[in-house]
Design an enzyme around this catalytic site. Structure first.
Site, short mmCIF file in Angstrom:
data_model
loop_
_atom_site.label_atom_id
_atom_site.label_comp_id
_atom_site.label_asym_id
_atom_site.label_seq_id
_atom_site.Cartn_x
_atom_site.Cartn_y
_atom_site.Cartn_z
N GLU A 9 -70.17 -28.23 29.04
CA GLU A 9 -69.57 -30.02 28.56
C GLU A 9 -69.15 -30.81 29.63
OE1 GLU A 9 -66.05 -30.48 25.92
OE2 GLU A 9 -66.02 -27.95 26.16
N ARG B 197 -58.29 -35.94 27.33
CA ARG B 197 -58.55 -35.99 28.04
C ARG B 197 -59.38 -37.10 26.82
NH1 ARG B 197 -61.11 -30.61 27.82
NH2 ARG B 197 -63.24 -31.59 28.42
N ARG C 29 -67.30 -36.63 25.33
CA ARG C 29 -68.24 -35.57 26.20
C ARG C 29 -69.71 -36.11 26.64
NH1 ARG C 29 -62.99 -35.15 25.32
NH2 ARG C 29 -62.14 -33.26 24.91
N HIS D 144 -66.08 -36.70 20.34
CA HIS D 144 -65.53 -35.29 19.88
C HIS D 144 -65.77 -34.70 18.88
CE1 HIS D 144 -62.43 -31.38 20.65
NE2 HIS D 144 -62.50 -32.57 22.30
#
Length: 142
Positions: free
Chosen positions: A94, A105, A109, A126
């Protein structure tokens, strides 16, 4: 108080070090404008429309073999949610896609599968949902 002062100084130093390691790299790369050619034509210049511009930066960094700003980037994605096809542990990796305005963050992703990657997935929530994508073949120049 004198006995606790060295401990307090050490604690502040450790906290500062931890905070520093959690910060994203300040020397960010910039993705090319849509349709523009990348360095030497070796990096794809166009990406699927649903990918945010910040994802382009991550993919460019990956293609160039450059380091990523977060220590978790490149780490094993365990697929605990089982939303991606079952694969052996270590198959998925990831990478953080920065979220403008986020203090951490964020939720976005890119997850790759294989080494070198042969599958690419994007999640903006997420790991609740994923969208698979392919990279266009690199432009080869004579």
């Amino acid at each position: 108080m004198r006995r606790s002062l060295p401990w307090l100084i050490a604690l502040v130093a450790l906290l500062g070090l931890w905070t520093w390691t959690q910060r994203p790299d300040t020397g960010r790369l910039h993705a090319p404008a849509p349709g523009a050619n990348s360095v030497g034509g070796s990096v794809p210049a166009t990406y699927p429309e649903f990918l945010p511009r910040e994802a382009h930066v991550v993919l460019e960094r990956m293609a160039r073999g450059e380091p990523h700003p977060y220590r978790q980037d490149g780490g094993v994605f365990q697929n605990r949610e089982k939303r991606l096809p079952a694969q052996p542990r270590g198959y998925y990796r990831e990478y953080t896609v920065e979220t403008p305005g986020s203090a951490d963050r964020g939720a976005r992703r890119i997850v790759t599968g294989g080494d070198p990657p042969v599958e690419y997935w994007y999640t903006q929530d997420h790991y609740r949902s994923f969208r698979r994508f392919e990279l266009p073949a690199p432009e080869v120049r004579p």
